[in-house]
Enzyme design. Structure first.
Site, PDB file in Angstrom:
ATOM      1  N   ASP A  34     -26.966  16.684 -15.903  1.00 39.70           N
ATOM      2  CA  ASP A  34     -27.495  17.900 -16.509  1.00 39.70           C
ATOM      3  C   ASP A  34     -26.648  19.104 -16.105  1.00 39.70           C
ATOM      4  O   ASP A  34     -25.757  19.006 -15.267  1.00 39.70           O
ATOM      5  CB  ASP A  34     -28.988  18.085 -16.213  1.00 39.70           C
ATOM      6  CG  ASP A  34     -29.304  18.372 -14.759  1.00 39.70           C
ATOM      7  OD1 ASP A  34     -30.368  17.967 -14.310  1.00 39.70           O
ATOM      8  OD2 ASP A  34     -28.482  19.029 -14.071  1.00 39.70           O
ATOM      9  N   ILE A  35     -26.943  20.216 -16.685  1.00 44.74           N
ATOM     10  CA  ILE A  35     -26.103  21.409 -16.536  1.00 44.74           C
ATOM     11  C   ILE A  35     -26.007  21.897 -15.093  1.00 44.74           C
ATOM     12  O   ILE A  35     -24.993  22.450 -14.681  1.00 44.74           O
ATOM     13  CB  ILE A  35     -26.592  22.530 -17.476  1.00 44.74           C
ATOM     14  CG1 ILE A  35     -25.527  23.596 -17.613  1.00 44.74           C
ATOM     15  CG2 ILE A  35     -27.908  23.109 -17.005  1.00 44.74           C
ATOM     16  CD1 ILE A  35     -25.697  24.463 -18.814  1.00 44.74           C
TER      17      ILE A  35
END
Length: 196
Positions: free
Chosen positions: A133-134
């Site tokens: 994820d980011i």
């Protein structure tokens, strides 16, 4: 003396038919999409005969890829990237950049001995084999090769993935108990042995 009936032995029928593209993917020759492309271009033979799109085969049929298909596969690249925070794994979204934008000639690892010269075409058709994820940092595998993706994230993949999570603040007993109970990711139970 009494005997108990045994379970019936289920034998796999090697005469069962399936689409050629599915069989090629099962054999690890390529992805289904790649198989369809190779078949359309006349690069696949079944039992010595040029295959046609939608053709059915059995496990007993011999499947061969010709030289052009092998050359096409050899052009595909797989890139290992240490993804920093702030980049998404796949397509750019919500104002965030894609990790693939970090792939440049200047960012190439100086220890790379693959002898493949950098090309802008290596950035196209890359798919993440897994995702981060980011807010995550770590190894991201980007590949143009469906065979590699299948080995890493396919439904029968035995590839182990490990995540190290840091938490700020203090974790109370209830939080620790929840972690020890087991977490799920994408509907799959995560291994608890590393939760401490």
């Amino acid at each position: 003396a009494s005997s108990t009936p045994s379970e019936p032995i289920m034998e796999h029928d090697s005469n069962e038919t399936m689409r050629l593209s599915k069989r090629m993917a099962q054999l690890g020759l390529c992805s289904r999409r790649e198989a369809d492309s190779y078949i359309e271009q006349g690069w696949v033979k079944v039992n010595g005969q040029t295959a046609v799109l939608g053709q059915k085969v059995t496990e007993r049929d011999r499947i061969d890829l010709n030289r052009q298909a092998h050359e096409k596969q050899a052009e595909r690249v797989t890139i290992l990237l240490n993804k920093p925070v702030g980049y998404v794994s796949a397509q750019a979204e919500k104002g965030y950049k894609s990790a693939a934008e970090l792939i440049t000639a200047d960012n190439r690892w100086e220890g790379d001995d693959s002898r493949i010269p950098f090309s802008e075409k290596h950035k196209f058709g890359l798919a993440p084999a897994g995702r981060l994820d980011i807010d995550s940092v770590g190894l991201l595998v980007l590949t143009q090769d469906g065979r590699i993706a299948k080995q890493l994230i396919g439904e029968n993949s035995g590839s182990e993935k490990e995540y190290l999570v840091r938490v700020r603040g203090k974790l109370d007993e209830k939080g620790l108990a929840l972690l020890n109970h087991g977490l799920s990711l994408d509907g799959e139970k995560l291994d608890r042995k590393s939760v401490v």
